[in-house]
Design an enzyme around this catalytic site. Structure first.
Site, PDB file in Angstrom:
ATOM      1  N   HIS A   1     -13.567  -4.087  -0.870  1.00 48.49           N
ATOM      2  CA  HIS A   1     -14.040  -4.263  -2.361  1.00 48.49           C
ATOM      3  C   HIS A   1     -14.266  -5.805  -2.482  1.00 48.49           C
ATOM      4  CE1 HIS A   1     -14.238  -0.269  -4.000  1.00 48.49           C
ATOM      5  NE2 HIS A   1     -13.190  -0.048  -3.355  1.00 48.49           N
TER       6      HIS A   1
ATOM      7  N   SER B   1       2.793   7.202  12.321  1.00 51.72           N
ATOM      8  CA  SER B   1       2.319   7.693  10.948  1.00 51.72           C
ATOM      9  C   SER B   1       2.433   6.667  10.038  1.00 51.72           C
ATOM     10  CB  SER B   1       3.498   8.856  10.713  1.00 51.72           C
ATOM     11  OG  SER B   1       3.047   9.702  11.813  1.00 51.72           O
TER      12      SER B   1
ATOM     13  N   ALA C   1       5.300   2.840  12.980  1.00 48.25           N
ATOM     14  CA  ALA C   1       5.245   3.739  11.848  1.00 48.25           C
ATOM     15  C   ALA C   1       5.325   2.951  10.652  1.00 48.25           C
ATOM     16  CB  ALA C   1       6.308   4.996  11.811  1.00 48.25           C
TER      17      ALA C   1
ATOM     18  N   THR D   1      -2.870  -6.502   8.960  1.00 45.38           N
ATOM     19  CA  THR D   1      -3.704  -7.292   8.237  1.00 45.38           C
ATOM     20  C   THR D   1      -4.557  -8.277   9.024  1.00 45.38           C
ATOM     21  OG1 THR D   1      -1.776  -8.815   7.661  1.00 45.38           O
ATOM     22  CG2 THR D   1      -2.358  -7.102   6.030  1.00 45.38           C
TER      23      THR D   1
ATOM     24  N   ARG E   1       3.931  -7.735  12.201  1.00 46.37           N
ATOM     25  CA  ARG E   1       4.181  -9.036  13.149  1.00 46.37           C
ATOM     26  C   ARG E   1       4.686  -8.178  14.410  1.00 46.37           C
ATOM     27  NH1 ARG E   1       9.634 -10.335  13.715  1.00 46.37           N
ATOM     28  NH2 ARG E   1      11.140  -8.930  12.317  1.00 46.37           N
TER      29      ARG E   1
END
Length: 547
Positions: free
Chosen positions: A111, A140, A158, A163, A178
């Site tokens: 957005h 997951s 998991a 990012t 990381r």
């Protein structure tokens, strides 16, 4: 259709009944009847999945389980599995043999929220897309955000929130994710075998051959057949100090010290260039000679490493310094402007002068949005301001040991710049552009801001950088375009140290830059009288690889 297959479809084509298989063939036919859809034979798509794509391409033997929600453009290769309740939206490209755990979200859109007076849902969407390589395991409850590329053979643990880009072969986890360890050792930063220590051993063993290769019997040259330059003498000193801990063994250290000191003009404090026969030309007035300007840095630091110093004061300005700084071409040539700030800051430091006016101008004129000086341009993106920031901050904030005004914005700007393939694609890398990413991230590392992203980027660039070395010859400034030479070797060795330190492996290198590209502030120097000279704004310099 049996509910067991909806939630665990992996054995469907080997154990399902003929009726169940016929029904799945019908599902595939219904999907392929939609525009932009191509579901290969051998796939399974649960009827309990919500498939609402503009484009859907699934390679052979790819499975989509119950509760999966897909929109936008999704392309997956062969032998992939998308487990229950996974969300795949936006523009997402998935390679071969990718396994995606339950409740994971791959969100290839975002957005816009630029206008705080407009509700977010009324603002437009953007999509950079997500790219997942081959043989990737995504656990997951993982979230992968728009713009991320995940390299081949990576593992996303998991619960990871991813990012930024994930290097090939890395195992990442956490929020933000990381690098935790390496699934594929050969992809780990450093050479294929032995890591940074083995790389350092190799370049150290090559130090004398590299210097011999670039020595014409009297002077150092950047590479065989090149003209003699003062910078080449300084690069040789830096390389020998890094790798041998001595002066270059091709000439007596005293001769090298005296030669560098004798090249400084006692009237101006500047150092002109060498002619074809090795005789020196006179530097232009003030800092109008771009090579003479860079010699303030190169010769001064080379003499430091040889246990000496420039014998004469460097003449600077008698004009209005803030006006001169404002007149520099920050709008379209921020590197050029930063180049002169670096020289000014270094000259002030060498003279032992105060730099209050210079720092005052830089603090007042730093852009709070980028942390830098100047503005991005359409042709170059952020290249000019990032490279100009390195030069300007190197000679001022870094050299004097003064905190930057907006370190977190610097990190934002550098990480955004590092997505530009024109800069970081391995075949397009050059020593300046990668150094100018590494040093700002290193200089701002104390903030901890976006540290995992900076570390992952450093790991990727480090892995690229060590591969640029040519055994026995060193590094080319632009490895895919220029042959190995002293300038490229000195700059890449310094850059590799910065990247290794960002990844926590610098100690294994066994060297630490002490010259132009030293990480620490330079030691204070005694004052050497008043500053006089000519203004800098008349310079016609263009960038030619002097970072």
């Amino acid at each position: 259709m049996g509910t067991d297959f909806d939630y665990s479809p992996w054995d469907f084509w080997s154990v399902a009944s003929e009726e169940e298989q016929d029904r799945q063939h019908a599902v595939r036919g219904e999907l392929n009847a939609r525009p932009g859809h191509d579901v290969a034979d051998g796939c399974f798509v649960s009827e309990k999945a919500s498939v609402h794509n503009d484009e859907l391409v699934l390679g052979p033997r790819t499975y989509v389980a119950a509760g999966v929600y897909t929109t936008g453009s999704v392309r997956a290769g062969r032998d992939c599995s998308i487990n229950v309740y996974t969300v795949v939206r936006g523009r997402v490209e998935i390679g071969d043999a990718v396994r995606i755990g339950a409740h994971t979200s791959l969100l290839g859109f975002n957005h816009v929220m630029a206008d705080p007076d407009v509700e977010v849902f009324r603002q437009p969407l953007t999509s950079k897309g997500i790219r997942i390589g081959d043989d990737v395991w995504i656990g997951s409850h993982v979230v992968v955000l728009d713009g991320v590329t995940v390299g081949d053979k990576a593992v996303l643990a998991a619960g990871a929130v991813v990012t930024r880009d994930v290097p090939s072969g890395a195992v990442v986890g956490g929020n933000p994710a990381r690098v935790l360890k390496w699934r594929v050792p050969r992809e780990q930063p450093g050479p294929a075998r032995g890591g940074p220590a083995a790389f350092a051993d190799a370049v150290r063993a090559d130090a004398v051959p590299v210097l011999d290769r670039c020595f014409d019997g009297e002077f150092f040259v950047d590479r065989p057949g090149a003209a003699r330059t003062i910078r080449a003498q300084c690069d040789a000193v830096e390389i020998a100090d890094l790798l041998l801990g001595t002066a270059p063994p091709q000439l007596p250290a005293d001769l090298q010290r005296h030669r560098l000191r004798d090249w400084q003009d006692p009237e101006t404090g500047l150092i002109g260039t060498l002619g074809p026969d090795g005789t020196q030309t006179t530097a232009g007035p003030g800092f109008t000679d771009p090579d003479a300007g860079y010699h303030v840095l190169a010769v001064g630091y080379a003499l430091d490493l040889l246990g000496s110093a420039l014998p004469h004061r460097i003449r600077l300005l008698e004009a209005d310094l803030p006006a001169e700084l404002t007149a520099l071409p920050w709008g379209d040539r921020a590197w050029h402007a930063g180049h002169w700030v670096d020289i000014l800051g270094t000259a002030l430091h060498r003279n032992g002068d105060g730099a209050e006016e210079l720092f005052g101008w830089l603090l007042l004129n730093a852009d709070p949005a980028t942390g830098m000086w100047g503005a991005p341009s359409l042709p170059d993106g952020r290249l000019q301001i990032v490279n100009g920031f390195y030069r300007a901050s190197r000679g001022t904030f870094a050299q004097f040991g003064i905190p930057l005004p907006y370190p977190e914005r610097v990190i934002d700007t550098v990480l955004a710049h590092a997505r530009d393939p024109r800069v970081i694609r391995p075949d397009r890398q050059n020593a300046c552009n990668i150094l100018d990413i590494a040093h700002p991230l290193w200089l701002t590392r104390h903030t901890g801001y976006r540290a995992a992203e900076a570390e992952a980027l450093a790991a990727t660039l480090l892995n690229d950088a060590v591969k640029h070395r040519v055994p026995g010859q060193g590094f080319g400034f632009h490895p895919s375009r220029t042959p190995p030479g002293l300038q490229g070797t000195e700059m890449w060795l310094a850059t590799i140290w910065l990247l290794a330190d960002l990844t926590g492996t610098a100690d294994d290198l066994g060297y630490r830059p002490r010259g132009v590209h030293r990480p620490e502030p330079a030691p204070p120097r005694p004052a050497r009288g008043m500053t006089i000279g000519a203004p800098v704004s008349g310079s016609g310099s263009t960038r030619h690889g002097s970072s």
